[in-house]
Design an enzyme around this catalytic site. Structure first.
Site, PDB file in Angstrom:
ATOM      1  N   ARG A   1      10.079   1.986  -1.721  1.00  0.00           N
ATOM      2  CA  ARG A   1       8.720   2.438  -1.393  1.00  0.00           C
ATOM      3  C   ARG A   1       8.744   3.743  -0.616  1.00  0.00           C
ATOM      4  O   ARG A   1       7.866   4.592  -0.787  1.00  0.00           O
ATOM      5  CB  ARG A   1       7.985   1.354  -0.596  1.00  0.00           C
ATOM      6  CG  ARG A   1       7.526   0.194  -1.494  1.00  0.00           C
ATOM      7  CD  ARG A   1       7.305  -1.074  -0.720  1.00  0.00           C
ATOM      8  NE  ARG A   1       6.217  -0.978   0.221  1.00  0.00           N
ATOM      9  CZ  ARG A   1       6.156  -1.645   1.381  1.00  0.00           C
ATOM     10  NH1 ARG A   1       7.137  -2.450   1.733  1.00  0.00           N
ATOM     11  NH2 ARG A   1       5.123  -1.505   2.149  1.00  0.00           N
TER      12      ARG A   1
ATOM     13  N   ARG B   1      -2.973   7.892  -3.325  1.00  0.00           N
ATOM     14  CA  ARG B   1      -1.524   7.963  -3.122  1.00  0.00           C
ATOM     15  C   ARG B   1      -0.859   8.911  -4.096  1.00  0.00           C
ATOM     16  O   ARG B   1       0.368   9.079  -4.043  1.00  0.00           O
ATOM     17  CB  ARG B   1      -0.920   6.580  -3.339  1.00  0.00           C
ATOM     18  CG  ARG B   1      -0.563   5.808  -2.084  1.00  0.00           C
ATOM     19  CD  ARG B   1      -0.132   4.440  -2.548  1.00  0.00           C
ATOM     20  NE  ARG B   1       0.756   3.747  -1.671  1.00  0.00           N
ATOM     21  CZ  ARG B   1       0.367   2.844  -0.777  1.00  0.00           C
ATOM     22  NH1 ARG B   1      -0.900   2.594  -0.589  1.00  0.00           N
ATOM     23  NH2 ARG B   1       1.262   2.197  -0.084  1.00  0.00           N
TER      24      ARG B   1
ATOM     25  N   ARG C   1       5.765 -10.260   3.609  1.00  0.00           N
ATOM     26  CA  ARG C   1       5.417  -9.788   2.273  1.00  0.00           C
ATOM     27  C   ARG C   1       6.663  -9.629   1.417  1.00  0.00           C
ATOM     28  O   ARG C   1       7.699  -9.184   1.909  1.00  0.00           O
ATOM     29  CB  ARG C   1       4.689  -8.440   2.372  1.00  0.00           C
ATOM     30  CG  ARG C   1       3.196  -8.580   2.576  1.00  0.00           C
ATOM     31  CD  ARG C   1       2.533  -7.287   2.943  1.00  0.00           C
ATOM     32  NE  ARG C   1       2.897  -6.147   2.096  1.00  0.00           N
ATOM     33  CZ  ARG C   1       2.387  -4.930   2.231  1.00  0.00           C
ATOM     34  NH1 ARG C   1       1.479  -4.685   3.160  1.00  0.00           N
ATOM     35  NH2 ARG C   1       2.765  -3.958   1.449  1.00  0.00           N
TER      36      ARG C   1
ATOM     37  N   ARG D   1       7.287  -6.806  10.005  1.00  0.00           N
ATOM     38  CA  ARG D   1       5.869  -7.108   9.743  1.00  0.00           C
ATOM     39  C   ARG D   1       5.695  -8.529   9.224  1.00  0.00           C
ATOM     40  O   ARG D   1       6.467  -9.010   8.407  1.00  0.00           O
ATOM     41  CB  ARG D   1       5.316  -6.118   8.710  1.00  0.00           C
ATOM     42  CG  ARG D   1       3.878  -6.438   8.302  1.00  0.00           C
ATOM     43  CD  ARG D   1       3.160  -5.263   7.711  1.00  0.00           C
ATOM     44  NE  ARG D   1       3.766  -4.764   6.475  1.00  0.00           N
ATOM     45  CZ  ARG D   1       3.337  -3.665   5.844  1.00  0.00           C
ATOM     46  NH1 ARG D   1       2.341  -2.947   6.336  1.00  0.00           N
ATOM     47  NH2 ARG D   1       3.938  -3.282   4.738  1.00  0.00           N
TER      48      ARG D   1
ATOM     49  N   LYS E   1      -1.123   2.693   9.419  1.00  0.00           N
ATOM     50  CA  LYS E   1      -2.451   3.051   8.885  1.00  0.00           C
ATOM     51  C   LYS E   1      -3.409   1.874   8.926  1.00  0.00           C
ATOM     52  O   LYS E   1      -4.547   1.990   9.371  1.00  0.00           O
ATOM     53  CB  LYS E   1      -2.367   3.501   7.408  1.00  0.00           C
ATOM     54  CG  LYS E   1      -1.449   4.649   7.125  1.00  0.00           C
ATOM     55  CD  LYS E   1      -1.433   4.963   5.633  1.00  0.00           C
ATOM     56  CE  LYS E   1      -0.888   3.855   4.740  1.00  0.00           C
ATOM     57  NZ  LYS E   1       0.524   3.519   4.975  1.00  0.00           N
TER      58      LYS E   1
HETATM   59  P1  ADP Z   1       0.735   0.494   7.131  1.00  0.00           P
HETATM   60  O1  ADP Z   1      -0.658   0.021   6.835  1.00  0.00           O
HETATM   61  O2  ADP Z   1       0.783   1.977   7.370  1.00  0.00           O
HETATM   62  O3  ADP Z   1       1.746   0.040   6.135  1.00  0.00           O
HETATM   63  P2  ADP Z   1       0.691  -1.456   9.334  1.00  0.00           P
HETATM   64  O4  ADP Z   1      -0.566  -1.151  10.087  1.00  0.00           O
HETATM   65  O5  ADP Z   1       0.691  -2.642   8.451  1.00  0.00           O
HETATM   66  O6  ADP Z   1       1.166  -0.132   8.530  1.00  0.00           O
HETATM   67  O7  ADP Z   1       1.874  -1.561  10.400  1.00  0.00           O
HETATM   68  C1  ADP Z   1       3.204  -1.854   9.995  1.00  0.00           C
HETATM   69  C2  ADP Z   1       3.845  -2.800  11.025  1.00  0.00           C
HETATM   70  O8  ADP Z   1       4.017  -2.120  12.267  1.00  0.00           O
HETATM   71  C3  ADP Z   1       3.008  -4.042  11.352  1.00  0.00           C
HETATM   72  O9  ADP Z   1       3.890  -5.112  11.577  1.00  0.00           O
HETATM   73  C4  ADP Z   1       2.256  -3.657  12.626  1.00  0.00           C
HETATM   74  O10 ADP Z   1       1.971  -4.796  13.435  1.00  0.00           O
HETATM   75  C5  ADP Z   1       3.257  -2.741  13.307  1.00  0.00           C
HETATM   76  N1  ADP Z   1       2.628  -1.638  14.052  1.00  0.00           N
HETATM   77  C6  ADP Z   1       1.499  -0.954  13.739  1.00  0.00           C
HETATM   78  N2  ADP Z   1       1.258   0.028  14.639  1.00  0.00           N
HETATM   79  C7  ADP Z   1       2.272  -0.038  15.539  1.00  0.00           C
HETATM   80  C8  ADP Z   1       2.596   0.704  16.726  1.00  0.00           C
HETATM   81  N3  ADP Z   1       1.849   1.731  17.145  1.00  0.00           N
HETATM   82  N4  ADP Z   1       3.714   0.357  17.394  1.00  0.00           N
HETATM   83  C9  ADP Z   1       4.496  -0.665  16.973  1.00  0.00           C
HETATM   84  N5  ADP Z   1       4.240  -1.410  15.883  1.00  0.00           N
HETATM   85  C10 ADP Z   1       3.142  -1.093  15.169  1.00  0.00           C
HETATM   86  P1  ADP Z   2       1.996  -0.157   2.674  1.00  0.00           P
HETATM   87  O1  ADP Z   2       0.901   0.461   3.455  1.00  0.00           O
HETATM   88  O2  ADP Z   2       2.841  -1.062   3.458  1.00  0.00           O
HETATM   89  O3  ADP Z   2       2.757   0.809   1.831  1.00  0.00           O
HETATM   90  P2  ADP Z   2       0.028  -1.198   0.809  1.00  0.00           P
HETATM   91  O4  ADP Z   2      -0.490  -2.512   1.194  1.00  0.00           O
HETATM   92  O5  ADP Z   2      -0.835  -0.003   1.021  1.00  0.00           O
HETATM   93  O6  ADP Z   2       1.418  -1.078   1.540  1.00  0.00           O
HETATM   94  O7  ADP Z   2       0.450  -1.202  -0.727  1.00  0.00           O
HETATM   95  C1  ADP Z   2       1.271  -2.202  -1.252  1.00  0.00           C
HETATM   96  C2  ADP Z   2       1.561  -1.912  -2.722  1.00  0.00           C
HETATM   97  O8  ADP Z   2       0.327  -1.919  -3.464  1.00  0.00           O
HETATM   98  C3  ADP Z   2       2.177  -0.542  -3.007  1.00  0.00           C
HETATM   99  O9  ADP Z   2       3.579  -0.551  -2.879  1.00  0.00           O
HETATM  100  C4  ADP Z   2       1.733  -0.322  -4.458  1.00  0.00           C
HETATM  101  O10 ADP Z   2       2.513  -1.074  -5.366  1.00  0.00           O
HETATM  102  C5  ADP Z   2       0.331  -0.908  -4.463  1.00  0.00           C
HETATM  103  N1  ADP Z   2      -0.692   0.095  -4.114  1.00  0.00           N
HETATM  104  C6  ADP Z   2      -1.522   0.091  -3.036  1.00  0.00           C
HETATM  105  N2  ADP Z   2      -2.321   1.172  -3.038  1.00  0.00           N
HETATM  106  C7  ADP Z   2      -1.997   1.888  -4.149  1.00  0.00           C
HETATM  107  C8  ADP Z   2      -2.457   3.119  -4.708  1.00  0.00           C
HETATM  108  N3  ADP Z   2      -3.417   3.849  -4.117  1.00  0.00           N
HETATM  109  N4  ADP Z   2      -1.875   3.551  -5.855  1.00  0.00           N
HETATM  110  C9  ADP Z   2      -0.927   2.836  -6.471  1.00  0.00           C
HETATM  111  N5  ADP Z   2      -0.436   1.687  -5.992  1.00  0.00           N
HETATM  112  C10 ADP Z   2      -0.967   1.201  -4.845  1.00  0.00           C
END
Ligand code: ADP
Ligand code: ADP
Ligand code: ZN
Length: 214
Positions: free
Chosen positions: A171, A88, A160, A127, A13
Site C-alpha cells: 500500500r 487517490r 484489518r 491499528r 487522516k
Molecule cells: P489513516 O486514515 O490515514 O489510514 P488512521 O486515522 O486510521 O489513519 O490512523 C492510523 C493509526 O494510527 C490508528 O491506529 C490510529 O489510532 C493511530 N493514530 C492516528 N493519529 C495518531 C497520532 N497523532 N499519534 C499516534 N497514533 C495515531
Molecule cells: P488507509 O487510509 O489505511 O490507506 P483506506 O481505508 O482509505 O485505508 O482504504 C483501504 C483500501 O480501500 C485501499 O487500500 C484501497 O484498496 C481501497 N480504497 C479506498 N479508497 C480508495 C480510492 N479512492 N481509490 C481506490 N481504492 C480505494
C-alpha cells in the site's frame, strides 16, 4: 467547506477527519469505510472490491468514482464535507472537479498529511478497528479501555486484513506511485496545505484548525 484529506495510509487522516466532522457537523466521507462495509455485507460492490483491497491495490477508478458520485448527492453534503481517502489518483481528482463543477478542483482546501515511513508502519501495524461502528484504535497510542473491545459500541476489535506487513508495504508503494502525483495536481491549483502528521492527535488537530480556519 469542502475539504480533501490527502496522505499515505496510516498518517492519521481518518482520526483527524472524524474529529473535524464531529466538531463542524459536516459529513466525513471515507471510501475505505464504504468499501469495507460493502465487503462485510457481501454486496456486488464488496465482491468486486475485495480482492483489490486484500492485495493492497487500489479499487478501479470507475468503482470509487461511482460511490462518491452517489454519496455527494445526499442532502447532508450540501453544507460541505471532508473527503478521507478520496481522490487517490489523478483521474479521480479530475472527475471530482467536473462533478462538483465550481472551481477547477471543486474543493476549497486539500490538507496533505506527512509522516516518516517508519512511523507510518508503526501506526498501521498497531491499528485496531471496530467492524460494527468503524471506530479506530491503536494498541499503543490509543488503546481501548478493555482489551479488544470497542469503547463506543462494545464490538470485538479486529486487525484489518490489509494491515499486515506484506500488504502495508504494498500500500505504501501504491501510494508513492499513484497518489503522490496529487500533491502536484492540487499544489498547482494553490489549494494545498501540508500538515505535519507527527505528534499526538491533539497536536495534529491544532495544525488542522490553523489550516482550515477556526
Ligand atoms: P489513516 O486514515 O490515514 O489510514 P488512521 O486515522 O486510521 O489513519 O490512523 C492510523 C493509526 O494510527 C490508528 O491506529 C490510529 O489510532 C493511530 N493514530 C492516528 N493519529 C495518531 C497520532 N497523532 N499519534 C499516534 N497514533 C495515531
Ligand atoms: P488507509 O487510509 O489505511 O490507506 P483506506 O481505508 O482509505 O485505508 O482504504 C483501504 C483500501 O480501500 C485501499 O487500500 C484501497 O484498496 C481501497 N480504497 C479506498 N479508497 C480508495 C480510492 N479512492 N481509490 C481506490 N481504492 C480505494
Ligand atoms: Zn464500535
Amino acid at each position: 467547506m469542502r475539504l480533501v484529506f490527502l496522505g499515505p495510509p496510516g498518517v492519521g487522516k481518518g482520526t483527524q477527519a472524524q474529529r473535524l466532522s464531529a466538531e463542524r457537523l459536516i459529513p466525513k466521507i471515507s471510501t475505505g469505510d464504504i468499501l469495507r462495509e460493502a465487503v462485510q455485507k457481501k454486496t456486488p460492490l464488496g465482491v468486486e472490491a475485495r480482492s483489490f483491497m486484500d492485495g493492497g491495490k487500489l479499487v478501479p477508478d470507475e468503482v470509487v468514482i461511482g460511490i462518491i458520485r452517489e454519496r455527494l448527492k445526499d442532502p447532508d453534503c450540501r453544507g460541505g464535507f471532508v473527503l478521507d481517502g478520496f481522490p487517490r489518483t489523478v483521474p479521480q481528482a479530475q472527475t471530482l472537479g467536473s462533478m462538483l463543477g465550481r472551481t477547477q478542483s471543486g474543493i476549497d482546501r486539500v490538507l496533505n498529511f506527512e509522516l516518516s515511513n517508519d512511523e507510518l508502519v508503526r501506526r498501521l501495524s498497531g491499528r485496531r478497528s471496530c467492524p460494527d461502528c468503524q471506530a479506530v484504535y491503536h494498541v499503543e497510542f490509543n488503546p481501548p479501555k478493555k482489551p479488544d473491545q470497542c469503547d463506543r459500541c462494545g464490538g470485538k476489535l479486529i486487525q484489518r486484513s490489509d494491515d499486515q506487513p506484506e500488504t502495508i508495504r504494498k500500500r505504501l508503494e501504491v501510494y508513492q506511485s499513484q497518489t503522490l502525483p496529487l500533491i502536484r495536481f492540487y499544489g498547482d491549483q494553490g489549494i494545498l496545505t501540508s500538515i505535519d502528521g507527527s505528534g499526538s492527535p491533539e497536536t495534529v488537530y491544532r495544525r488542522v484548525m490553523t489550516a482550515v480556519g477556526k
